[in-house]
Scaffold this active site. Structure first.
Site, PDB file in Angstrom:
ATOM      1  N   TYR A  60       0.827  -1.222   0.000  1.00 21.14           N
ATOM      2  CA  TYR A  60       0.000   0.000   0.000  1.00 21.14           C
ATOM      3  C   TYR A  60       0.858   1.267   0.000  1.00 21.14           C
ATOM      4  O   TYR A  60       0.430   2.286  -0.555  1.00 21.14           O
ATOM      5  CB  TYR A  60      -1.001  -0.034   1.164  1.00 21.14           C
ATOM      6  CG  TYR A  60      -2.089  -1.059   0.903  1.00 21.14           C
ATOM      7  CD1 TYR A  60      -3.089  -0.795  -0.032  1.00 21.14           C
ATOM      8  CD2 TYR A  60      -2.071  -2.301   1.520  1.00 21.14           C
ATOM      9  CE1 TYR A  60      -4.066  -1.746  -0.316  1.00 21.14           C
ATOM     10  CE2 TYR A  60      -3.042  -3.258   1.243  1.00 21.14           C
ATOM     11  CZ  TYR A  60      -4.032  -2.973   0.321  1.00 21.14           C
ATOM     12  OH  TYR A  60      -4.992  -3.922   0.024  1.00 21.14           O
ATOM     13  N   ARG A  63       1.430   2.006  -3.579  1.00 16.90           N
ATOM     14  CA  ARG A  63       0.208   2.541  -4.213  1.00 16.90           C
ATOM     15  C   ARG A  63      -0.003   3.999  -3.801  1.00 16.90           C
ATOM     16  O   ARG A  63      -0.343   4.850  -4.602  1.00 16.90           O
ATOM     17  CB  ARG A  63      -1.032   1.753  -3.783  1.00 16.90           C
ATOM     18  CG  ARG A  63      -0.943   0.252  -3.836  1.00 16.90           C
ATOM     19  CD  ARG A  63      -1.344  -0.261  -5.200  1.00 16.90           C
ATOM     20  NE  ARG A  63      -0.246  -0.261  -6.140  1.00 16.90           N
ATOM     21  CZ  ARG A  63       0.759  -1.159  -6.155  1.00 16.90           C
ATOM     22  NH1 ARG A  63       0.819  -2.138  -5.288  1.00 16.90           N
ATOM     23  NH2 ARG A  63       1.728  -1.079  -7.050  1.00 16.90           N
ATOM     24  N   GLN A  95     -15.477   2.278  -5.713  1.00 16.61           N
ATOM     25  CA  GLN A  95     -14.690   1.195  -5.098  1.00 16.61           C
ATOM     26  C   GLN A  95     -13.215   1.578  -5.092  1.00 16.61           C
ATOM     27  O   GLN A  95     -12.397   0.862  -4.531  1.00 16.61           O
ATOM     28  CB  GLN A  95     -14.865  -0.096  -5.898  1.00 16.61           C
ATOM     29  CG  GLN A  95     -16.284  -0.599  -5.945  1.00 16.61           C
ATOM     30  CD  GLN A  95     -16.445  -1.682  -7.010  1.00 16.61           C
ATOM     31  OE1 GLN A  95     -16.245  -2.866  -6.745  1.00 16.61           O
ATOM     32  NE2 GLN A  95     -16.799  -1.284  -8.220  1.00 16.61           N
ATOM     33  N   ASN A  96     -12.887   2.706  -5.741  1.00 20.30           N
ATOM     34  CA  ASN A  96     -11.487   3.094  -5.879  1.00 20.30           C
ATOM     35  C   ASN A  96     -10.965   3.699  -4.584  1.00 20.30           C
ATOM     36  O   ASN A  96     -11.671   4.435  -3.897  1.00 20.30           O
ATOM     37  CB  ASN A  96     -11.315   4.097  -7.021  1.00 20.30           C
ATOM     38  CG  ASN A  96     -11.684   3.476  -8.358  1.00 20.30           C
ATOM     39  OD1 ASN A  96     -11.820   2.251  -8.441  1.00 20.30           O
ATOM     40  ND2 ASN A  96     -11.842   4.283  -9.374  1.00 20.30           N
ATOM     41  N   HIS A 113     -14.634   1.215  -0.375  1.00 19.86           N
ATOM     42  CA  HIS A 113     -13.505   0.338  -0.051  1.00 19.86           C
ATOM     43  C   HIS A 113     -12.369   1.081   0.654  1.00 19.86           C
ATOM     44  O   HIS A 113     -11.251   0.586   0.696  1.00 19.86           O
ATOM     45  CB  HIS A 113     -12.973  -0.338  -1.326  1.00 19.86           C
ATOM     46  CG  HIS A 113     -13.879  -1.412  -1.844  1.00 19.86           C
ATOM     47  ND1 HIS A 113     -13.749  -1.984  -3.089  1.00 19.86           N
ATOM     48  CD2 HIS A 113     -14.951  -2.025  -1.274  1.00 19.86           C
ATOM     49  CE1 HIS A 113     -14.692  -2.904  -3.261  1.00 19.86           C
ATOM     50  NE2 HIS A 113     -15.438  -2.938  -2.187  1.00 19.86           N
ATOM     51  N   CYS A 124      -6.974   2.994  18.949  1.00 24.50           N
ATOM     52  CA  CYS A 124      -7.922   4.056  19.343  1.00 24.50           C
ATOM     53  C   CYS A 124      -9.015   4.259  18.286  1.00 24.50           C
ATOM     54  O   CYS A 124      -9.931   5.038  18.487  1.00 24.50           O
ATOM     55  CB  CYS A 124      -7.183   5.371  19.605  1.00 24.50           C
ATOM     56  SG  CYS A 124      -6.460   6.127  18.143  1.00 24.50           S
ATOM     57  N   ASN A 207     -17.678   0.634 -20.025  1.00 21.63           N
ATOM     58  CA  ASN A 207     -16.519  -0.234 -19.816  1.00 21.63           C
ATOM     59  C   ASN A 207     -15.838  -0.442 -21.166  1.00 21.63           C
ATOM     60  O   ASN A 207     -16.456  -0.245 -22.210  1.00 21.63           O
ATOM     61  CB  ASN A 207     -16.979  -1.599 -19.246  1.00 21.63           C
ATOM     62  CG  ASN A 207     -15.855  -2.347 -18.541  1.00 21.63           C
ATOM     63  OD1 ASN A 207     -14.809  -2.629 -19.124  1.00 21.63           O
ATOM     64  ND2 ASN A 207     -16.064  -2.658 -17.275  1.00 21.63           N
ATOM     65  N   LEU A 208     -14.570  -0.840 -21.123  1.00 22.60           N
ATOM     66  CA  LEU A 208     -13.881  -1.177 -22.372  1.00 22.60           C
ATOM     67  C   LEU A 208     -14.563  -2.352 -23.043  1.00 22.60           C
ATOM     68  O   LEU A 208     -14.592  -2.465 -24.258  1.00 22.60           O
ATOM     69  CB  LEU A 208     -12.422  -1.559 -22.079  1.00 22.60           C
ATOM     70  CG  LEU A 208     -11.440  -0.439 -21.775  1.00 22.60           C
ATOM     71  CD1 LEU A 208     -10.064  -1.042 -21.500  1.00 22.60           C
ATOM     72  CD2 LEU A 208     -11.377   0.562 -22.906  1.00 22.60           C
ATOM     73  N   ALA A 225     -13.157   5.131 -20.691  1.00 21.64           N
ATOM     74  CA  ALA A 225     -13.956   6.011 -19.830  1.00 21.64           C
ATOM     75  C   ALA A 225     -13.764   7.486 -20.195  1.00 21.64           C
ATOM     76  O   ALA A 225     -14.717   8.263 -20.130  1.00 21.64           O
ATOM     77  CB  ALA A 225     -13.574   5.771 -18.371  1.00 21.64           C
TER      78      ALA A 225
END
Ligand code: OAD
Length: 245
Positions: A60, A63, A95-96, A113, A124, A207-208, A225
């Site tokens: 992560y 990313r 969802q990104n 997400h 905490c 979508n593609l 897109a």
């Protein structure tokens, strides 16, 4: 006699990795997807984080760092234009975990997400903005605990965020638009069917390629897109012109 004002259709957009692909954010599935070369259970489950947190943090961290190299594209900007100009209800569920929608100006947005640029403390429970790398030695700025911070990402086996708000929106949606999602991860994959069952008449896929999610779309716009979303937004805005009563 006064003519009743037209009620604008209620719009819900659901986006997935294909929305950000042309900005340079890799998708999950497919040839160069993020899950190529990774087993999902190695990085995207609570068990993975318990077993080898360094590895999960590294995944992560990469990313999160990569977000500094990318910019919103024409599709993000078109959705924000719609959010601003649409006279009725509008909600964007993504969802990104990138922040490209916000950087394009989105405000009516739910990250179901989670978000790469947030961390959450397991001790905490505070959720905070996080721009830098997370390490197992990082201290929580809120409670001072060490090794308690995790990426604020919803992993497999965990409950997505905002489910109540999402289900409420799907109860009354008139036009559902699904952009750049493969439709294999539930519960998002089931939203088209849920909306249809609640009476949503217009269900559009951008979508593609056709994903055939439950075979439930009433319209498909196949292509990148950045081309298809601005065209769709233009068409939606043109389709509803409120007439004075
Ligand atoms: P996927 O990688 O599964 O699917 C991306 C979709 O975008 C595919 O259907 C592609 O055909 C499409 N696509 C790619 N480039 C596109 C473009 N330029 N224009 C339009 N469409 C394009 O990504 P998601 O469906 O978002 O969850 O994946 C859903 C979830 O699975 C993610 O949120 C993530 C992952 O595991 C978690 O990490 C919890």
């Amino acid at each position: 006699m006064a003519v009743p004002a037209l009620v604008p259709p209620r719009l819900v957009f659901l986006s997935g990795a294909g929305l950000s692909a042309e900005s340079g954010v890799p998708t999950f599935r497919g040839a160069d997807g993020l899950w190529e070369g990774h087993r999902i259970e190695e990085v995207a489950t609570p068990e993975a984080f318990q077993g080898h947190p360094e590895f999960v943090h590294r995944f992560y961290n990469l990313r999160r760092a990569a977000l500094k190299m990318v910019e919103p594209n024409a599709a993000h900007r078109a959705i924000v234009r719609l959010e601003r100009e649409w006279p009725g209800a509008f909600l964007h569920i993504t969802q990104n975990v990138d922040d490209l929608n916000e950087r394009a100006g989105a405000t009516r947005l739910l990250h179901m997400h989670g978000e790469l640029r947030k961390a959450r403390c397991l001790a905490c429970r505070v959720v905070m903005r996080w721009e830098d790398d997370l390490e197992i030695t990082t201290s929580c700025p809120s409670c001072g605990g060490t090794g308690t911070l995790r990426p604020d990402i919803v992993w497999f086996g965990e409950m997505p965020y905002y489910i109540d708000e999402i289900l409420r929106a799907l109860e009354t949606v008139d036009v559902l638009v699904c952009i750049g999602t493969s439709g294999v991860v539930y519960p998002a994959a089931g939203f088209v069917r849920m909306a249809e069952q609640k009476g949503c008449q217009k269900r559009i896929e951008v979508n593609l390629q056709s994903t055939g999610v439950d075979g439930r779309f009433t319209e498909q716009r196949l292509g990148p897109a950045t081309q298809e979303v601005p065209r769709l937004v233009e068409a939606l805005l043109a389709s509803f012109t409120a007439k004075p009563s």
